[in-house]
Motif scaffolding. Structure first.
Motif, PDB file in Angstrom:
ATOM      1  N   UNK A   1       0.812  -1.225   0.000  1.00 18.16           N
ATOM      2  CA  UNK A   1       0.000   0.000   0.000  1.00 18.16           C
ATOM      3  C   UNK A   1       0.838   1.264   0.000  1.00 18.16           C
ATOM      4  N   UNK A   2       2.152   1.120   0.122  1.00 12.55           N
ATOM      5  CA  UNK A   2       3.062   2.274   0.086  1.00 12.55           C
ATOM      6  C   UNK A   2       4.224   1.954  -0.836  1.00 12.55           C
ATOM      7  N   UNK A   3       4.719   2.959  -1.554  1.00 10.37           N
ATOM      8  CA  UNK A   3       5.738   2.721  -2.567  1.00 10.37           C
ATOM      9  C   UNK A   3       7.142   2.529  -1.993  1.00 10.37           C
ATOM     10  N   UNK A   4       8.015   2.057  -2.875  1.00  9.73           N
ATOM     11  CA  UNK A   4       9.451   2.013  -2.606  1.00  9.73           C
ATOM     12  C   UNK A   4      10.083   3.076  -3.495  1.00  9.73           C
TER      13      UNK A   4
ATOM     14  N   UNK B   1       7.845  -5.354   2.132  1.00  8.30           N
ATOM     15  CA  UNK B   1       6.733  -4.736   2.868  1.00  8.30           C
ATOM     16  C   UNK B   1       6.301  -3.413   2.261  1.00  8.30           C
ATOM     17  N   UNK B   2       7.181  -2.766   1.484  1.00  6.72           N
ATOM     18  CA  UNK B   2       6.869  -1.460   0.905  1.00  6.72           C
ATOM     19  C   UNK B   2       7.034  -0.349   1.926  1.00  6.72           C
ATOM     20  N   UNK B   3       6.731   0.868   1.478  1.00  2.61           N
ATOM     21  CA  UNK B   3       6.810   2.012   2.378  1.00  2.61           C
ATOM     22  C   UNK B   3       8.228   2.368   2.781  1.00  2.61           C
TER      23      UNK B   3
ATOM     24  N   UNK C   1      17.590  -4.465  -7.394  1.00  6.83           N
ATOM     25  CA  UNK C   1      16.857  -5.121  -8.491  1.00  6.83           C
ATOM     26  C   UNK C   1      15.812  -4.196  -9.118  1.00  6.83           C
ATOM     27  N   UNK C   2      15.618  -4.355 -10.414  1.00  3.72           N
ATOM     28  CA  UNK C   2      14.676  -3.516 -11.156  1.00  3.72           C
ATOM     29  C   UNK C   2      13.266  -3.599 -10.574  1.00  3.72           C
ATOM     30  N   UNK C   3      12.923  -4.742  -9.985  1.00  2.00           N
ATOM     31  CA  UNK C   3      11.569  -4.928  -9.450  1.00  2.00           C
ATOM     32  C   UNK C   3      11.332  -4.145  -8.152  1.00  2.00           C
ATOM     33  N   UNK C   4      12.372  -3.659  -7.500  1.00  2.00           N
ATOM     34  CA  UNK C   4      12.197  -2.986  -6.202  1.00  2.00           C
ATOM     35  C   UNK C   4      11.528  -1.615  -6.281  1.00  2.00           C
ATOM     36  N   UNK C   5      12.090  -0.663  -7.019  1.00  2.00           N
ATOM     37  CA  UNK C   5      11.568   0.704  -6.887  1.00  2.00           C
ATOM     38  C   UNK C   5      10.321   0.985  -7.722  1.00  2.00           C
ATOM     39  N   UNK C   6       9.494   1.844  -7.149  1.00  2.00           N
ATOM     40  CA  UNK C   6       8.367   2.416  -7.882  1.00  2.00           C
ATOM     41  C   UNK C   6       8.755   3.776  -8.455  1.00  2.00           C
TER      42      UNK C   6
ATOM     43  N   UNK D   1       3.494  10.350  -4.567  1.00  2.00           N
ATOM     44  CA  UNK D   1       3.044   9.289  -3.649  1.00  2.00           C
ATOM     45  C   UNK D   1       1.516   9.226  -3.633  1.00  2.00           C
ATOM     46  N   UNK D   2       0.888  10.388  -3.540  1.00  2.00           N
ATOM     47  CA  UNK D   2      -0.576  10.425  -3.526  1.00  2.00           C
ATOM     48  C   UNK D   2      -1.148   9.874  -4.835  1.00  2.00           C
ATOM     49  N   UNK D   3      -0.557  10.249  -5.969  1.00  2.00           N
ATOM     50  CA  UNK D   3      -1.028   9.748  -7.269  1.00  2.00           C
ATOM     51  C   UNK D   3      -0.801   8.237  -7.378  1.00  2.00           C
ATOM     52  N   UNK D   4       0.336   7.762  -6.900  1.00  2.00           N
ATOM     53  CA  UNK D   4       0.648   6.327  -6.921  1.00  2.00           C
ATOM     54  C   UNK D   4      -0.401   5.548  -6.142  1.00  2.00           C
TER      55      UNK D   4
END
Length: 194
Positions: free
Chosen positions: A2-5, A73-75, A87-92, A183-186
């Motif tokens: 529910x929260x980005x990296x 866990x994100x956030x 890793x490419x999969x980690x960040x938003x 973050x809000x848009x995500x």
């Protein structure tokens, strides 16, 4: 999640830690700010310490193993001078902070450096050394050559890499607002906010 990296990266002296802490403080959702350099020291995630360069040689496998469950866990905001090992999969979102090289030079000249071994409280609270000249030169050249920006662009999809100027208080405020808005848009895109 529910929260980005978010990765905030850039040449040393561009304001990564300040940005990361302010974003964590102003975020609409809880975000954990991890200064990766501090984590490496605190958890012993290094192979050795180079006295000449006054820096640690990071054990990348240990670092990634340490971060993996936290990232899952994100956030999280990862704050480090490089990003391509993640890793490419980690960040938003990957934010690359940039600073005009002569201003960066001045910042690094004024930055205190702590040795791997602090011999007294006075040495800790009153460091009398700054970055070694060759370290300032190397970081300045890296900024001129856009090394961190190019690493980010080569490692992650272009739509998640953002370059932001970090030269003034106004830049800092605008950048923090922009990241908080992102973050809000995500969250809205994923149905966590209406």
């Amino acid at each position: 999640m529910s929260s980005p990296v978010i990765i905030i990266t850039g040449t040393p002296g561009t304001g990564k830690s300040t940005h990361a802490q302010l974003v964590a403080n102003e975020s609409p959702v809880p975000l954990r700010h991890i200064n990766v350099g501090d984590l490496v020291k605190e958890k012993g995630l290094f192979e050795d310490y180079d006295e000449e360069w006054q820096s640690y040689t990071v054990d990348e496998d240990k670092l990634l193993d340490e971060l993996e469950p936290i990232i899952a866990e994100g956030g999280v905001i990862l704050d480090w001078h490089t990003c391509e090992i993640f890793p490419e999969r980690w960040p938003d979102l990957v934010v690359v902070l940039r600073c005009e090289h002569s201003q960066l030079w001045d910042r690094l000249e004024k930055r205190p450096v702590f040795t791997a071994t602090i011999h007294s409280l006075h040495e800790f609270t009153h460091p009398h050394r700054s970055y070694p000249l060759k370290k300032i030169q190397e970081n300045n050249e890296a900024e001129i050559m856009q090394v961190v920006l190019e690493e980010a662009r080569a490692s992650y999809p272009p739509e998640i890499v953002v370059e932001l100027k970090s030269e003034s208080t106004e830049d800092l405020e605008a950048n923090v607002t922009r990241i908080v808005d992102w973050i809000q848009a995500w969250r809205k895109e994923r149905g966590f906010e209406s």
